[in-house]
Scaffold this motif. Structure first.
Motif, PDB file in Angstrom:
ATOM      1  N   LEU A  42      14.342  -3.877 -34.410  1.00 36.27           N
ATOM      2  CA  LEU A  42      13.608  -2.796 -35.055  1.00 36.27           C
ATOM      3  C   LEU A  42      14.197  -2.488 -36.434  1.00 36.27           C
ATOM      4  CD1 LEU A  42      13.038  -0.339 -32.045  1.00 36.27           C
ATOM      5  CD2 LEU A  42      11.508  -2.097 -32.945  1.00 36.27           C
ATOM      6  N   ILE A  67       5.116   1.103 -37.601  1.00 34.74           N
ATOM      7  CA  ILE A  67       5.205   0.012 -36.620  1.00 34.74           C
ATOM      8  C   ILE A  67       6.342   0.264 -35.644  1.00 34.74           C
ATOM      9  CG2 ILE A  67       5.791  -2.435 -36.338  1.00 34.74           C
ATOM     10  CD1 ILE A  67       4.313  -2.875 -39.057  1.00 34.74           C
ATOM     11  N   GLU A  77       5.563   3.137 -33.231  1.00 34.60           N
ATOM     12  CA  GLU A  77       4.637   2.739 -32.172  1.00 34.60           C
ATOM     13  C   GLU A  77       5.348   1.870 -31.130  1.00 34.60           C
ATOM     14  OE1 GLU A  77       0.511   0.212 -31.397  1.00 34.60           O
ATOM     15  OE2 GLU A  77       1.379   0.292 -33.407  1.00 34.60           O
ATOM     16  N   MET A  78       6.205   0.971 -31.583  1.00 29.48           N
ATOM     17  CA  MET A  78       6.932   0.107 -30.650  1.00 29.48           C
ATOM     18  C   MET A  78       7.835   0.932 -29.745  1.00 29.48           C
ATOM     19  SD  MET A  78       7.890  -3.110 -33.170  1.00 29.48           S
ATOM     20  CE  MET A  78       8.801  -4.022 -31.911  1.00 29.48           C
ATOM     21  N   ARG A  79       8.526   1.900 -30.325  1.00 31.21           N
ATOM     22  CA  ARG A  79       9.415   2.752 -29.525  1.00 31.21           C
ATOM     23  C   ARG A  79       8.607   3.553 -28.495  1.00 31.21           C
ATOM     24  NH1 ARG A  79      14.581   2.778 -30.997  1.00 31.21           N
ATOM     25  NH2 ARG A  79      15.190   2.273 -33.140  1.00 31.21           N
ATOM     26  N   ARG A 111       5.813   2.684 -27.038  1.00 27.86           N
ATOM     27  CA  ARG A 111       5.400   1.782 -25.959  1.00 27.86           C
ATOM     28  C   ARG A 111       6.591   1.413 -25.060  1.00 27.86           C
ATOM     29  NH1 ARG A 111       2.329  -2.986 -28.944  1.00 27.86           N
ATOM     30  NH2 ARG A 111       2.222  -3.808 -26.801  1.00 27.86           N
ATOM     31  N   ILE A 112       7.753   1.212 -25.672  1.00 29.96           N
ATOM     32  CA  ILE A 112       8.959   0.910 -24.891  1.00 29.96           C
ATOM     33  C   ILE A 112       9.290   2.079 -23.974  1.00 29.96           C
ATOM     34  CG2 ILE A 112      11.452   0.550 -25.022  1.00 29.96           C
ATOM     35  CD1 ILE A 112      10.898  -0.990 -27.678  1.00 29.96           C
ATOM     36  N   PRO A 128       7.728  -8.175 -33.785  1.00 29.11           N
ATOM     37  CA  PRO A 128       7.008  -7.005 -33.258  1.00 29.11           C
ATOM     38  C   PRO A 128       6.342  -7.219 -31.910  1.00 29.11           C
ATOM     39  CG  PRO A 128       5.836  -8.004 -35.110  1.00 29.11           C
ATOM     40  CD  PRO A 128       7.170  -8.652 -35.064  1.00 29.11           C
ATOM     41  N   ARG A 129       6.112  -8.489 -31.509  1.00 28.52           N
ATOM     42  CA  ARG A 129       5.428  -8.712 -30.233  1.00 28.52           C
ATOM     43  C   ARG A 129       6.377  -8.681 -29.033  1.00 28.52           C
ATOM     44  NH1 ARG A 129       1.544 -13.657 -30.122  1.00 28.52           N
ATOM     45  NH2 ARG A 129       3.129 -14.709 -31.401  1.00 28.52           N
ATOM     46  N   VAL A 139       7.392  -6.151 -27.685  1.00 26.57           N
ATOM     47  CA  VAL A 139       6.878  -5.097 -26.803  1.00 26.57           C
ATOM     48  C   VAL A 139       5.783  -5.654 -25.896  1.00 26.57           C
ATOM     49  CG1 VAL A 139       5.881  -2.797 -26.690  1.00 26.57           C
ATOM     50  CG2 VAL A 139       7.445  -3.366 -28.531  1.00 26.57           C
ATOM     51  N   ASP A 140       5.013  -6.608 -26.401  1.00 19.07           N
ATOM     52  CA  ASP A 140       4.036  -7.291 -25.543  1.00 19.07           C
ATOM     53  C   ASP A 140       4.757  -7.987 -24.397  1.00 19.07           C
ATOM     54  OD1 ASP A 140       2.136  -6.456 -27.344  1.00 19.07           O
ATOM     55  OD2 ASP A 140       1.910  -8.404 -28.321  1.00 19.07           O
TER      56      ASP A 140
END
Length: 381
Positions: free
Chosen positions: A215, A234, A237-239, A241-242, A360-361, A363-364
């Protein structure tokens, strides 16, 4: 005598008539006065009503004026807010276009006075970050393995993009030929990065192995491309979702998980990798978390002994076909019929790119693994 009486009666009658006439005349005058007075009252009332109507009209006008002024004040307030927003945006733009100095994880120091216009990416993860940030139009060179978010091979063939070749140990000549003003390298191109730095090029290395480091790399690339706001959004949003995954598995049973990186020899993942961290965040435990290296070589017997509840394999390797043929072939490996994951048919494939790229993926990948480990919470993978 009778005549006198007659005269007296006549006189009285005349007097009565005179009195009656006088009374009538007086009464008629009073009536006339009353009618005049009544007319005056009606005129006064009419005047008062007219005044009241005028006052009511004025009140209505004042109320309308007040409403209009309130609307005007509201409009002015909105304009003030718009001006404040514009000022903030302009201040942000000014701050973004000031000189910035960046230091990457290996100690490279890069100072930029303006946004780069010719960027070369030496890793698929860096390419993904650049395009997600909105700096893709500045990218002039990528590796042969960069395939997301677009088919860059087609771009190269069409002459719209240049390839610098391999991801691992690329040659510096094709990079130099592109005259870049920023080069984003990775752990797979450290030698090239060192050589290019000595030649005076602006080189930043992204080498995060843990989620927080990855990150931070996204934030660094955002600053380097003057896309600060986009990078912050970005990462935020990632945090989010995590955290959503972590919160849902907080009280779930921890299951043992095995991930295979390669088969000949068999390689798995150790504790110093973001894949190991992702498994933990998804509510699992990497069966080789106690390994002494990031990519330990393991045996079939060790996997059987540690008896994972869930296993997952990459669907390809280095953009080529997978190394294990099929999941059915995996199940038939010697001694594996006793493994819980095999018994419960909890063996899965995962997109190799999202589980191997520090971009960034990731998190996917976390969300995909969470489904494998806890389908009762997240649904079937």
């Amino acid at each position: 005598m009778d005549k006198n009486i007659t005269y007296i009666i006549a006189i009285l009658a005349i007097v009565s008539l005179v009195v009656a006439a006088y009374g009538f005349i007086v009464f008629q005058g009073q009536i006339s006065d009353l009618e005049t007075s009544n007319a005056s009252l009606e005129t006064s009332l009419s005047g008062i009503q007219g005044s009241l109507s005028t006052i009511q009209g004025q009140i209505d006008e004042y109320q309308q004026t007040i409403v209009e002024q309130q609307q005007s004040l509201s409009t002015i307030q909105e304009q003030i807010e718009d001006y404040q927003q514009t000022i903030e945006e302009q201040q942000e733009q000014i701050s973004e276009y000031q000189e910035i100095t960046l230091v990457d994880g290996v100690g490279n120091v890069v100072t930029l006075n303006e946004p780069p216009e010719r960027i070369v990416s030496l890793a698929p993860s860096n390419t993904e970050i650049l395009f997600l940030l909105g700096a893709g139009d500045k990218v002039v060179g990528v590796t042969d393995y960069c395939d997301y978010p677009y088919n860059f091979t087609a771009w190269v063939e069409a002459g719209n993009m240049s390839s610098i070749g391999s991801y691992y140990g690329p040659s510096i000549e094709p990079i130099v030929a592109l005259e870049p003003d920023l080069i984003l390298a990775s752990t797979g191109s450290l030698d090239a990065a060192a050589s290019l730095t000595k030649l005076g090029y602006n080189v930043l290395v992204t080498e995060g192995q843990y989620i927080d480091e990855i990150l931070s790399d996204i934030i660094m690339v955002g600053r380097a491309t003057y896309q600060n706001t986009e990078a912050s959004d970005i990462v935020s949003e990632m945090r989010t979702r995590i955290d959503a995954v972590v919160n849902q598995v907080a009280t779930a049973t921890t299951l043992k998980v095995y991930h295979e990186v390669w088969y000949d020899p068999i390689m798995s993942i150790g504790p110093t990798t973001f894949i190991d961290e992702i498994i933990g965040l998804a509510g699992g435990e990497n069966i080789f978390h106690d390994a002494t290296t990031s990519w330990p070589t393991v045996s079939l017997e060790a996997i059987v002994e540690r008896n994972p509840d869930v296993m997952f394999f990459p669907d390809m390797y280095m953009s080529t076909v997978n190394f294990y043929e099929t999941i059915e072939a995996v199940k038939e490996r010697p001694g594996w019929t006793s493994i819980t994951a095999v018994k419960n048919d909890a063996i899965y494939e995962i997109n190799a790119d999202i589980i191997s790229r520090t971009g960034p993926r990731l998190v996917d990948a976390l969300e995909a693994i969470a489904k494998m480990v806890h389908p009762e919470i997240f649904g079937q993978p």
